[in-house]
Design a protein around this motif. Structure first.
Motif, PDB file in Angstrom:
ATOM      1  N   GLY A  69       1.028  -1.067   0.003  1.00  0.00           N
ATOM      2  CA  GLY A  69      -0.047   0.180   0.081  1.00  0.00           C
ATOM      3  C   GLY A  69       0.902   1.256  -0.070  1.00  0.00           C
ATOM      4  O   GLY A  69       0.498   2.200  -0.761  1.00  0.00           O
ATOM      5  N   LYS A  70       1.823   1.246   0.960  1.00  0.00           N
ATOM      6  CA  LYS A  70       3.067   2.419   0.722  1.00  0.00           C
ATOM      7  C   LYS A  70       3.503   2.709  -0.498  1.00  0.00           C
ATOM      8  O   LYS A  70       3.755   3.616  -1.010  1.00  0.00           O
ATOM      9  CB  LYS A  70       3.875   1.972   1.876  1.00  0.00           C
ATOM     10  N   VAL A  71       3.970   1.436  -1.015  1.00  0.00           N
ATOM     11  CA  VAL A  71       4.798   1.675  -2.250  1.00  0.00           C
ATOM     12  C   VAL A  71       3.685   2.117  -3.336  1.00  0.00           C
ATOM     13  O   VAL A  71       4.189   3.032  -4.020  1.00  0.00           O
ATOM     14  CB  VAL A  71       5.169   0.203  -2.839  1.00  0.00           C
ATOM     15  N   SER A  72       2.619   1.683  -3.287  1.00  0.00           N
ATOM     16  CA  SER A  72       1.632   2.204  -4.463  1.00  0.00           C
ATOM     17  C   SER A  72       1.190   3.672  -4.152  1.00  0.00           C
ATOM     18  O   SER A  72       1.114   4.356  -5.337  1.00  0.00           O
ATOM     19  CB  SER A  72       0.386   1.346  -4.405  1.00  0.00           C
ATOM     20  N   TYR A  73       1.250   4.006  -2.892  1.00  0.00           N
ATOM     21  CA  TYR A  73       1.021   5.356  -2.632  1.00  0.00           C
ATOM     22  C   TYR A  73       1.920   6.307  -3.374  1.00  0.00           C
ATOM     23  O   TYR A  73       2.007   7.374  -3.796  1.00  0.00           O
ATOM     24  CB  TYR A  73       0.886   5.701  -0.965  1.00  0.00           C
ATOM     25  N   SER A  74       3.509   6.002  -2.950  1.00  0.00           N
ATOM     26  CA  SER A  74       4.520   6.525  -3.353  1.00  0.00           C
ATOM     27  C   SER A  74       4.616   6.803  -4.805  1.00  0.00           C
ATOM     28  O   SER A  74       5.201   8.023  -5.630  1.00  0.00           O
ATOM     29  CB  SER A  74       5.944   5.717  -3.064  1.00  0.00           C
ATOM     30  N   LEU A  75       4.225   5.654  -5.640  1.00  0.00           N
ATOM     31  CA  LEU A  75       4.182   5.593  -7.029  1.00  0.00           C
ATOM     32  C   LEU A  75       3.112   6.771  -7.527  1.00  0.00           C
ATOM     33  O   LEU A  75       3.345   7.318  -8.353  1.00  0.00           O
ATOM     34  CB  LEU A  75       3.944   4.176  -7.652  1.00  0.00           C
ATOM     35  N   LEU A  76       1.973   6.394  -6.798  1.00  0.00           N
ATOM     36  CA  LEU A  76       0.837   7.633  -7.295  1.00  0.00           C
ATOM     37  C   LEU A  76       1.515   9.079  -7.022  1.00  0.00           C
ATOM     38  O   LEU A  76       1.256   9.894  -8.106  1.00  0.00           O
ATOM     39  CB  LEU A  76      -0.334   7.335  -6.419  1.00  0.00           C
ATOM     40  N   LYS A  77       2.356   9.352  -5.995  1.00  0.00           N
ATOM     41  CA  LYS A  77       2.587  10.794  -6.066  1.00  0.00           C
ATOM     42  C   LYS A  77       3.589  10.931  -7.094  1.00  0.00           C
ATOM     43  O   LYS A  77       3.533  12.282  -7.722  1.00  0.00           O
ATOM     44  CB  LYS A  77       3.486  10.909  -4.710  1.00  0.00           C
ATOM     45  N   GLU A  78       4.232   9.996  -7.707  1.00  0.00           N
ATOM     46  CA  GLU A  78       5.388  10.380  -8.793  1.00  0.00           C
ATOM     47  C   GLU A  78       4.704  10.289  -9.972  1.00  0.00           C
ATOM     48  O   GLU A  78       5.407  10.043 -11.032  1.00  0.00           O
ATOM     49  CB  GLU A  78       6.662   9.633  -8.615  1.00  0.00           C
ATOM     50  N   PHE A  80       1.144  -0.203 -10.969  1.00  0.00           N
ATOM     51  CA  PHE A  80       1.124  -0.626  -9.642  1.00  0.00           C
ATOM     52  C   PHE A  80      -0.209  -0.853  -8.996  1.00  0.00           C
ATOM     53  O   PHE A  80      -0.286  -1.274  -7.720  1.00  0.00           O
ATOM     54  CB  PHE A  80       2.401  -0.397  -8.801  1.00  0.00           C
ATOM     55  N   GLU A  81      -1.101  -0.146  -9.531  1.00  0.00           N
ATOM     56  CA  GLU A  81      -2.403   0.006  -8.940  1.00  0.00           C
ATOM     57  C   GLU A  81      -3.060  -1.223  -8.304  1.00  0.00           C
ATOM     58  O   GLU A  81      -3.711  -1.121  -7.351  1.00  0.00           O
ATOM     59  CB  GLU A  81      -3.733   0.661  -9.900  1.00  0.00           C
ATOM     60  N   PHE A  82      -2.866  -2.385  -9.203  1.00  0.00           N
ATOM     61  CA  PHE A  82      -3.543  -3.657  -8.903  1.00  0.00           C
ATOM     62  C   PHE A  82      -3.113  -3.966  -7.258  1.00  0.00           C
ATOM     63  O   PHE A  82      -3.816  -4.835  -6.604  1.00  0.00           O
ATOM     64  CB  PHE A  82      -3.008  -4.677  -9.718  1.00  0.00           C
ATOM     65  N   ALA A  83      -1.878  -3.774  -6.969  1.00  0.00           N
ATOM     66  CA  ALA A  83      -1.301  -4.055  -5.787  1.00  0.00           C
ATOM     67  C   ALA A  83      -1.638  -3.207  -4.423  1.00  0.00           C
ATOM     68  O   ALA A  83      -1.363  -3.556  -3.227  1.00  0.00           O
ATOM     69  CB  ALA A  83       0.159  -4.090  -5.730  1.00  0.00           C
ATOM     70  N   SER A  84      -2.476  -2.287  -4.897  1.00  0.00           N
ATOM     71  CA  SER A  84      -2.654  -1.188  -3.601  1.00  0.00           C
ATOM     72  C   SER A  84      -3.143  -1.652  -2.407  1.00  0.00           C
ATOM     73  O   SER A  84      -3.182  -1.193  -1.350  1.00  0.00           O
ATOM     74  CB  SER A  84      -3.180  -0.016  -4.343  1.00  0.00           C
ATOM     75  N   GLY A  85      -4.170  -2.799  -2.591  1.00  0.00           N
ATOM     76  CA  GLY A  85      -5.234  -3.151  -1.800  1.00  0.00           C
ATOM     77  C   GLY A  85      -4.913  -4.524  -1.091  1.00  0.00           C
ATOM     78  O   GLY A  85      -5.372  -5.172  -0.227  1.00  0.00           O
ATOM     79  N   ILE A  86      -3.401  -4.886  -1.618  1.00  0.00           N
ATOM     80  CA  ILE A  86      -3.227  -6.289  -0.918  1.00  0.00           C
ATOM     81  C   ILE A  86      -2.288  -5.942   0.229  1.00  0.00           C
ATOM     82  O   ILE A  86      -1.370  -5.483   0.300  1.00  0.00           O
ATOM     83  CB  ILE A  86      -2.410  -7.063  -2.096  1.00  0.00           C
ATOM     84  N   PRO A  87      -2.732  -6.733   1.434  1.00  0.00           N
ATOM     85  CA  PRO A  87      -1.932  -6.348   2.777  1.00  0.00           C
ATOM     86  C   PRO A  87      -0.650  -6.867   2.954  1.00  0.00           C
ATOM     87  O   PRO A  87      -0.594  -7.186   4.392  1.00  0.00           O
ATOM     88  CB  PRO A  87      -3.178  -6.564   3.702  1.00  0.00           C
ATOM     89  N   ILE A 100      -6.957   2.898  -8.369  1.00  0.00           N
ATOM     90  CA  ILE A 100      -6.825   2.557  -6.919  1.00  0.00           C
ATOM     91  C   ILE A 100      -8.207   2.625  -6.230  1.00  0.00           C
ATOM     92  O   ILE A 100      -8.521   1.828  -5.596  1.00  0.00           O
ATOM     93  CB  ILE A 100      -5.711   3.547  -5.951  1.00  0.00           C
ATOM     94  N   ASP A 101      -9.007   3.677  -6.454  1.00  0.00           N
ATOM     95  CA  ASP A 101     -10.307   3.852  -5.865  1.00  0.00           C
ATOM     96  C   ASP A 101     -11.127   2.919  -6.184  1.00  0.00           C
ATOM     97  O   ASP A 101     -12.037   2.057  -5.390  1.00  0.00           O
ATOM     98  CB  ASP A 101     -10.835   5.516  -5.928  1.00  0.00           C
ATOM     99  N   GLU A 102     -11.247   2.548  -7.318  1.00  0.00           N
ATOM    100  CA  GLU A 102     -11.918   1.755  -8.006  1.00  0.00           C
ATOM    101  C   GLU A 102     -11.883   0.320  -7.483  1.00  0.00           C
ATOM    102  O   GLU A 102     -12.612  -0.393  -6.997  1.00  0.00           O
ATOM    103  CB  GLU A 102     -11.855   1.557  -9.600  1.00  0.00           C
TER     104      GLU A 102
END
Ligand SMILES: Cc1cc2nc3c(=O)[nH]c(=O)nc-3n(C[C@H](O)[C@H](O)[C@H](O)COP(=O)(O)OP(=O)(O)OC[C@H]3O[C@@H](n4cnc5c(N)ncnc54)[C@H](O)[C@@H]3O)c2cc1C
Length: 306
Positions: free
Chosen positions: A111-120, A125-132, A209-211
């Protein structure tokens, strides 16, 4: 080797707060289940993992690797020897002309990686955003969702052999396939990953990511502890659909239940034990086999003495 000798050895190599004796594993698994581990050690540096490898090899102490504990069921009898949580941090982005190259420590949460990539404004990598899970656990499982999987983004992996030697593997050498990689075949420990991803539009990345988050909220029993999908998808069937068609939604033993929301998830409704979960797993396997003739296979991993 006596417990106090193991502790003294560990204390020479790691800060005291990274070493716990007789630690209940239910505090370190998403299922909130699991008995006592003799030692629970948190490794934040490669040298700390190497020290634990030396110790376990020399004194034949069992070693279990853990990420975020989101794909495992730990036995009620716990785990003998050392559980080593890989907590190597770090995320560095190198921007090329067409692609970004991202080096990620194995302990970083997806989730943290996905957020950092979104910012840049880096996409893919969106697919991985909700995998804990952590990056290391996700590499081993070739974690995936919504049409993406780790295999699609990995350029190379740096890992440690059980002898403590560093080794680099290319994507091809990782033998990625559905929920499988070389890390399931060989006792290699993922240390860091290099991802190669394209650039994208921030709004579009955020929208995906939201979807996906919304879809998980609607379809998955996220309010209960679980390890995600209990079983793997079949080659010619969707396992959750089969379980549902067998009338097993809501089937329970103790506090272990086939989720009424998503038949692919077995949840802990409060005080389920590992043995309750295993009983439900076995009953589901048996009933699906009897009613459909299909063998279903576990996706989650069993750790400790079963
Ligand atoms: C609510 C929920 C939703 C989920 N959704 C998905 C999904 O959509 N897609 C999906 O694929 N999975 C999903 N999962 C399962 C799980 O999150 C993934 O498999 C995740 O990648 C596991 O990562 P982890 O760090 O938690 O690994 P852990 O559960 O800690 O470990 C899993 C395995 O990897 C090994 N391991 C961990 N770290 C390393 C390392 N650094 N080097 C070598 N081996 C290591 C462990 O020994 C163990 O065998 C879900 C789980 C939950 C609870």
């Amino acid at each position: 080797m006596e417990k106090n000798q193991i502790y003294d050895f560990l204390l020479k190599e790691l800060p005291k707060e990274q070493i716990k004796i007789d630690e209940l594993m239910k505090y370190h698994t998403n299922f909130k289940i699991g008995g006592i581990a003799d030692f629970y050690v948190i490794a934040k540096k490669v040298s700390q993992i190497q020290a634990v490898l030396r110790l376990t090899k020399e004194y034949k102490i069992p070693l279990t690797i853990l990420g975020n504990g989101s794909n495992v069921l730990v036995s009620d009898k716990g785990i003998r020897g050392i559980v080593l949580k890989i907590a190597i941090e770090g995320l560095e982005i190198r921007k090329g002309k067409d692609y970004a190259y991202i080096t990620v420590g194995a302990g970083e949460p997806l989730g943290k990686v996905s957020y950092s990539l979104l910012k840049e404004e880096i996409a893919g990598f969106e697919f991985a955003s909700g995998i804990p899970g952590t990056m290391g656990g996700a590499i081993r499982m070739n974690a995936g969702a919504y049409g993406g999987e780790m295999k699609d983004c990995v350029l190379s992996i740096t890992c440690l052999t059980r002898d403590g030697n560093l080794k680099e593997l290319s994507n091809n050498e990782c033998n990625f396939s559905y929920r499988h990689s070389i890390f399931c075949e060989q006792p290699l420990i993922v240390i860091k990953t290099e991802l190669k991803l394209p650039y994208g539009n921030k709004e579009e990345i955020q929208a995906k990511i939201d979807e996906y988050a919304q879809s998980r909220k609607e379809k998955q029993p996220l309010q209960y502890p679980s390890a995600g999908s209990t079983f793997k998808r079949g080659s010619d069937f969707i396992t959750a659909k089969l379980i549902d068609e067998c009338g097993l939604k809501g089937y329970s033993i103790g506090d272990a239940q086939v989720s009424t929301m998503h038949a692919g998830f077995i949840i802990n409704k409060g005080n389920a034990t590992a043995s309750d979960i295993i009983s439900v797993i076995n009953a589901v396997k048996q009933k699906v086999l009897e009613q459909t003739g299909k063998q279903i296979e576990l996706e989650i991993e069993l750790l400790g003495e079963f």
